[in-house]
Design a protein around this motif. Structure first.
Motif, PDB file in Angstrom:
ATOM      1  N   LEU B 316       0.981  -1.080  -0.028  1.00  0.00           N
ATOM      2  CA  LEU B 316      -0.091   0.153   0.159  1.00  0.00           C
ATOM      3  C   LEU B 316       0.923   1.309   0.016  1.00  0.00           C
ATOM      4  O   LEU B 316       0.469   2.377  -0.433  1.00  0.00           O
ATOM      5  CB  LEU B 316      -0.950   0.132   1.189  1.00  0.00           C
ATOM      6  CG  LEU B 316      -2.038  -1.250   1.154  1.00  0.00           C
ATOM      7  CD1 LEU B 316      -2.838  -1.059   2.676  1.00  0.00           C
ATOM      8  CD2 LEU B 316      -2.888  -1.064   0.273  1.00  0.00           C
ATOM      9  N   THR B 317       2.043   1.231   0.633  1.00  0.00           N
ATOM     10  CA  THR B 317       3.006   2.223   0.694  1.00  0.00           C
ATOM     11  C   THR B 317       4.092   1.949  -0.461  1.00  0.00           C
ATOM     12  O   THR B 317       4.234   0.850  -0.947  1.00  0.00           O
ATOM     13  CB  THR B 317       3.648   2.299   2.068  1.00  0.00           C
ATOM     14  OG1 THR B 317       4.319   1.387   2.057  1.00  0.00           O
ATOM     15  CG2 THR B 317       2.591   2.642   3.083  1.00  0.00           C
ATOM     16  N   ILE B 318       4.893   3.088  -0.773  1.00  0.00           N
ATOM     17  CA  ILE B 318       5.981   2.785  -1.925  1.00  0.00           C
ATOM     18  C   ILE B 318       7.331   1.878  -1.241  1.00  0.00           C
ATOM     19  O   ILE B 318       7.888   1.299  -1.919  1.00  0.00           O
ATOM     20  CB  ILE B 318       6.503   3.964  -2.403  1.00  0.00           C
ATOM     21  CG1 ILE B 318       6.879   4.881  -1.282  1.00  0.00           C
ATOM     22  CG2 ILE B 318       5.215   4.669  -3.052  1.00  0.00           C
ATOM     23  CD1 ILE B 318       7.372   6.425  -1.828  1.00  0.00           C
ATOM     24  N   GLY B 319       7.182   1.846   0.411  1.00  0.00           N
ATOM     25  CA  GLY B 319       8.320   0.935   0.498  1.00  0.00           C
ATOM     26  C   GLY B 319       9.571   1.714   0.803  1.00  0.00           C
ATOM     27  O   GLY B 319      10.750   1.282   0.883  1.00  0.00           O
ATOM     28  N   LYS B 320       9.532   2.994   0.825  1.00  0.00           N
ATOM     29  CA  LYS B 320      10.905   3.786   1.053  1.00  0.00           C
ATOM     30  C   LYS B 320      10.375   4.947   2.216  1.00  0.00           C
ATOM     31  O   LYS B 320      10.217   5.941   1.999  1.00  0.00           O
ATOM     32  CB  LYS B 320      11.090   4.629  -0.147  1.00  0.00           C
ATOM     33  CG  LYS B 320      11.744   3.831  -1.453  1.00  0.00           C
ATOM     34  CD  LYS B 320      12.557   4.452  -2.100  1.00  0.00           C
ATOM     35  CE  LYS B 320      12.989   3.667  -3.428  1.00  0.00           C
ATOM     36  NZ  LYS B 320      12.109   3.468  -4.455  1.00  0.00           N
ATOM     37  N   PRO B 321      10.601   4.390   3.488  1.00  0.00           N
ATOM     38  CA  PRO B 321      10.304   5.118   4.609  1.00  0.00           C
ATOM     39  C   PRO B 321      11.413   5.951   5.035  1.00  0.00           C
ATOM     40  O   PRO B 321      12.402   6.034   4.469  1.00  0.00           O
ATOM     41  CB  PRO B 321      10.018   4.043   5.548  1.00  0.00           C
ATOM     42  CG  PRO B 321      10.865   2.923   5.412  1.00  0.00           C
ATOM     43  CD  PRO B 321      11.048   2.970   3.775  1.00  0.00           C
ATOM     44  N   LEU B 439       2.096   6.728   0.947  1.00  0.00           N
ATOM     45  CA  LEU B 439       1.155   5.802   0.053  1.00  0.00           C
ATOM     46  C   LEU B 439       1.357   5.904  -1.208  1.00  0.00           C
ATOM     47  O   LEU B 439       1.830   6.777  -1.885  1.00  0.00           O
ATOM     48  CB  LEU B 439      -0.365   6.000   0.565  1.00  0.00           C
ATOM     49  CG  LEU B 439      -0.784   6.069   1.940  1.00  0.00           C
ATOM     50  CD1 LEU B 439      -1.882   6.470   2.175  1.00  0.00           C
ATOM     51  CD2 LEU B 439      -0.942   4.499   2.362  1.00  0.00           C
ATOM     52  N   ARG B 440       1.163   4.590  -1.764  1.00  0.00           N
ATOM     53  CA  ARG B 440       1.201   4.760  -3.351  1.00  0.00           C
ATOM     54  C   ARG B 440       0.250   5.530  -3.972  1.00  0.00           C
ATOM     55  O   ARG B 440      -0.894   5.850  -3.356  1.00  0.00           O
ATOM     56  CB  ARG B 440       1.237   3.238  -3.934  1.00  0.00           C
ATOM     57  CG  ARG B 440       2.256   2.337  -3.673  1.00  0.00           C
ATOM     58  CD  ARG B 440       1.760   0.968  -4.346  1.00  0.00           C
ATOM     59  NE  ARG B 440       2.940   0.104  -3.917  1.00  0.00           N
ATOM     60  CZ  ARG B 440       4.048  -0.015  -4.613  1.00  0.00           C
ATOM     61  NH1 ARG B 440       4.261   0.898  -5.585  1.00  0.00           N
ATOM     62  NH2 ARG B 440       4.895  -0.975  -4.163  1.00  0.00           N
ATOM     63  N   PRO B 441       0.403   6.230  -4.910  1.00  0.00           N
ATOM     64  CA  PRO B 441      -0.365   7.174  -5.482  1.00  0.00           C
ATOM     65  C   PRO B 441      -1.806   6.581  -6.098  1.00  0.00           C
ATOM     66  O   PRO B 441      -1.693   5.294  -6.575  1.00  0.00           O
ATOM     67  CB  PRO B 441       0.279   7.829  -6.768  1.00  0.00           C
ATOM     68  CG  PRO B 441       1.552   6.865  -7.065  1.00  0.00           C
ATOM     69  CD  PRO B 441       1.820   6.381  -5.710  1.00  0.00           C
ATOM     70  N   ASP B 442      -2.701   7.287  -5.572  1.00  0.00           N
ATOM     71  CA  ASP B 442      -4.187   6.675  -6.169  1.00  0.00           C
ATOM     72  C   ASP B 442      -4.414   5.229  -5.552  1.00  0.00           C
ATOM     73  O   ASP B 442      -5.706   4.682  -6.077  1.00  0.00           O
ATOM     74  CB  ASP B 442      -4.114   6.581  -7.639  1.00  0.00           C
ATOM     75  CG  ASP B 442      -4.231   7.869  -8.362  1.00  0.00           C
ATOM     76  OD1 ASP B 442      -4.458   8.973  -7.774  1.00  0.00           O
ATOM     77  OD2 ASP B 442      -3.836   8.076  -9.412  1.00  0.00           O
ATOM     78  N   VAL B 443      -3.870   4.949  -4.713  1.00  0.00           N
ATOM     79  CA  VAL B 443      -4.452   3.408  -3.986  1.00  0.00           C
ATOM     80  C   VAL B 443      -5.696   3.529  -3.393  1.00  0.00           C
ATOM     81  O   VAL B 443      -6.440   2.731  -3.823  1.00  0.00           O
ATOM     82  CB  VAL B 443      -3.537   3.249  -2.596  1.00  0.00           C
ATOM     83  CG1 VAL B 443      -4.010   2.190  -1.806  1.00  0.00           C
ATOM     84  CG2 VAL B 443      -2.001   2.980  -3.029  1.00  0.00           C
ATOM     85  N   LYS B 444      -6.166   4.798  -3.035  1.00  0.00           N
ATOM     86  CA  LYS B 444      -7.789   4.824  -2.448  1.00  0.00           C
ATOM     87  C   LYS B 444      -8.778   4.546  -3.696  1.00  0.00           C
ATOM     88  O   LYS B 444      -9.583   3.569  -3.687  1.00  0.00           O
ATOM     89  CB  LYS B 444      -8.004   6.208  -1.867  1.00  0.00           C
ATOM     90  CG  LYS B 444      -9.046   6.301  -1.034  1.00  0.00           C
ATOM     91  CD  LYS B 444      -9.341   7.505  -0.446  1.00  0.00           C
ATOM     92  CE  LYS B 444     -10.824   7.392  -0.044  1.00  0.00           C
ATOM     93  NZ  LYS B 444     -10.948   8.789   1.113  1.00  0.00           N
TER      94      LYS B 444
END
Lengths: 76, 616
Positions: B316-321, B439-444
């Motif tokens: 859900l997130t891009i994985g680069k905290p 969050l990844r773009p447009d996930v919602k």
């Protein structure tokens, strides 16, 4: 044992695949469980013992059923 | 001889069509009986030759094919003098096969386009240092290759010298240029849009990512579901059964015409071709849109999924905290940060990377007695001090006392949706960091689409604290959220869902959640195109593109529906024909063959609709 991947002309009926499968399986030196004729990609994959059987014989068997063989790849 | 005649099949079809037309012209315009009869006889004879040859070669290997039924029927009709029937049946059968081949080729085109993207040549550096064009088979691992502007990258490799922009659409489905320079990885089948590169070959041929994708797609298209295997078995006995039925009818009724009509009507053509056509078109559509569906069974199960479980980080997130907030409680904060970075440099955890990135010009100390406490963090000795880096559970484990200020800070960070990294030195809390992942773009938007596709439960599982996970779930509109989950908790959770009768799909990046990927009814990997996850999962979303997920689910549903339609059409037509042969007057061989061929054509066209499927 060697592994062969044979590209055929485009198969048009599923029963063609069945015919080829039966014919190839009946050859001496072919591992029957390994024979897989895929209809959509029109390929025959099989393992065979190259002491007992040559690739030419496999090719001839398929051709004698009326199907064109386009390319054969052999891997150890 | 056999192959010569078969290669002329289309000519034979054409000639037989012309003969039949001429013969009707003679009957109705010239009113000449002889000129009517003889062209029909000739058309029957030349038409039946290729069919009979195929029937014979099938019988030789003990297969009763459709050709066998048709050949017997035609010869039977010929014997009782029904030349019109025999001519029309052979013509329709040949013409049907011709149309079938044409439309099937269209359906297969999706895959053909893919395989045609495979590179064929490469410019290889010879011993003299010159680059010479060779066939792709002659390239070995370790060879140095030259790629010029506009050319395909021939292998998976590493850039040695040069710079350029590469279009990686063939791997990722994403058509925009990616910059490449020395040390970058390049993939076979991608296209160098500008620049010149010299690369070393790391993987060649079928071992390249592109080669693997092609193989997976090909296997997927030919894979068979439970239902299909049943149909295969069924048709193996069905065709001989029709033969026997016709024989019985002939013996009992002494009506040869009725018997041969049954032979023609009983052909199972649409049934054997209907399901594979839907399968190949559906999977082909996916391959073109960055979705790898691994086979017909996967399509069936995926279409029935009612619960989708997501891993949070990297999915859900891009994985680069990144560290977004921090609080220092120590007198000598520089030393505390240096200790922290020294310990974190031992770890390859995503949060550790974020911490190291955040601290400027750290001084590294030697680290000893490193102890990783699973699900909590790391404890180690640095510079004679005991340093613990991890989450709140680790602080409890280390019996660190937290004052009111610290507790307030912690709950504020959690409210903001941060993941916490706490550092204690000799049992005193020194550093608190809040880390957040975008969050990844447009996930919602994509999750909404999944809901519209009637997925009831959207669940997020994460190793993060509950407050962080709740925040994400609220923001995205997920139905359930669970934090503080270890990898084994995740798979337990999936088992529980399955026990409660849910069909569960799990979406993860395959890094630490492979047990869950394997356990779920459908494992969906966010693949960057090179991961092992590609091999272990059921569905792969290329280039980790989340937007492909709704398309994948919609496509699976459409494909499963399409297969069902085709089965209904095929079975319906055969039942309709057989019923009519016994209970109606107008049914005969020619009409039967026409309806039969038409039904084959209809199921193929129906399957082809999937090639253009788009999620609305």
């Amino acid at each position: 044992m060697k592994k062969a991947t044979i590209q055929l002309e485009t198969l048009t009926c599923p029963s063609c695949a069945m015919k080829i499968e039966k014919a190839v399986k009946s050859l001496d030196g072919v591992d029957k469980d390994s024979v897989n004729v895929t209809f959509m990609s029109s390929k025959v994959k099989l393992e065979f013992d190259d002491d007992k059987l040559s690739v030419d014989t496999i090719e001839k068997t398929i051709k004698s059923l009326g199907y064109e063989v386009k390319k054969i790849q052999i891997k150890d | 001889m056999l192959r010569f005649i078969l290669s002329k099949k289309n000519h034979i079809t054409l000639i037989s069509g012309i003969l039949i037309a001429f013969s009707y012209f003679s009957e109705f315009v010239l009113k000449n009986e002889t000129l009517f009869k003889w062209p029909m006889i000739i058309a029957s004879v030349i038409g039946v030759i290729p069919i009979a040859l195929q029937a014979f070669s099938a019988l030789k290997v003990k297969v009763v094919s459709i050709d066998v039924l048709v050949t017997i029927a035609v010869i039977g009709a010929f014997i009782i003098g029904e030349f019109t029937e025999s001519a029309i049946v052979t013509f329709l059968f040949l013409f049907g096969a011709f149309l079938e081949q044409r439309t099937l080729n269209k359906t297969r085109s999706a895959i053909k386009e893919l395989t045609q993207m495979a590179p064929e040549n490469a410019l290889k550096q010879m011993e003299s240092g010159e680059f010479i064009e060779v066939e792709i088979d002659e390239v070995d691992v370790g060879d140095v290759l030259l790629v010029k502007t506009g050319a395909k990258v021939p292998v998976d490799g590493t850039v040695l010298t040069g710079e350029g922009y590469i279009n990686e659409a063939s791997i990722t489905g994403e058509s925009f240029p990616v910059s490449k320079a020395k040390g970058s990885l390049v993939y076979a089948g991608t296209i160098l849009e500008n620049g010149t590169l010299q690369i070393t070959a790391d993987r060649v041929g079928e071992d390249t990512t592109f080669g693997k994708i092609i193989e997976l797609v090909e296997e997927a298209q030919d894979s068979k579901s439970e239902a299909e295997r049943f149909i295969d078995k069924f048709s193996k006995y069905y065709t001989p059964a029709v033969l026997v039925l016709a024989l019985i009818v002939w013996i009992i009724s002494k009506n040869l015409e009725l018997a041969i009509t049954i032979l023609v009507l009983g052909c199972p053509g649409a049934l054997v071709i209907g399901v594979p056509v839907s399968n190949v078109a559906g999977i082909g559509n996916g391959a073109r849109h960055g979705v790898l569906l691994k086979g017909s069974e996967v399509v069936q199960v995926f279409s029935r999924v009612d619960t989708i479980v997501f891993d949070k980080t990297g999915t859900l997130t891009i994985g680069k905290p990144k560290v977004v907030d921090s609080k220092l409680y120590a007198d000598d904060s520089d030393t505390a940060l240096n200790y922290l970075v020294s310990v974190e440099s031992e770890s390859d955890h995503l949060l550790a990377k974020a911490v190291i990135e955040y601290v400027n010009n750290p001084e590294y100390y030697p680290v000893g007695n490193t102890d990783v406490i699973k699900g909590k963090g790391i404890v180690a000795d640095v510079d004679g001090h005991r340093v613990a880096v991890g989450n709140l559970a680790l602080m409890e484990y280390e019996k660190v006392n937290l004052n009111k200020e610290m507790r307030d800070d912690i709950s504020r960070f959690e409210q903001n949706g941060d993941s916490l990294v706490l550092t204690s030195i000799d049992g005193e809390l020194n550093v608190l960091m809040g880390i957040r992942d975008k969050l990844r773009p447009d996930v919602k938007k994509h999750l909404q689409k999944l809901k519209a596709l009637r997925v009831k439960n959207l669940v997020v599982l994460s190793g993060d604290n509950q407050a962080t996970v709740d925040k994400v779930a609220e923001e995205l509109g997920l139905t359930q959220a669970y934090g503080n989950m270890l990898p084994q908790d995740k798979s337990e959770f999936i088992k529980k869902l399955q026990k409660n009768g849910h069909k569960v799909a799990f979406v993860g990046d395959g890094v630490n959640d492979s047990p869950s990927l394997a356990l779920a009814d459908i494992g969906i990997a966010m693949g960057s195109g090179t991961d092992v996850a590609i091999e272990t999962s059921d569905v792969v979303l290329m280039n980790s593109d989340f937007s492909r997920l709704p398309h994948a689910l919609g496509l699976a549903k459409a494909t499963a529906r399409n297969m069902l339609q085709n089965i209904i059409i095929a079975v319906g037509v055969v039942l309709f024909l057989l019923a009519n042969v016994f209970f109606s007057e107008w049914m005969n061989m020619s009409i039967g063959m026409l309806v039969h061929e038409a039904s084959i054509f209809v199921v193929i066209l129906n399957g082809m609709r999937l090639l253009g499927y788009k999620l609305r």
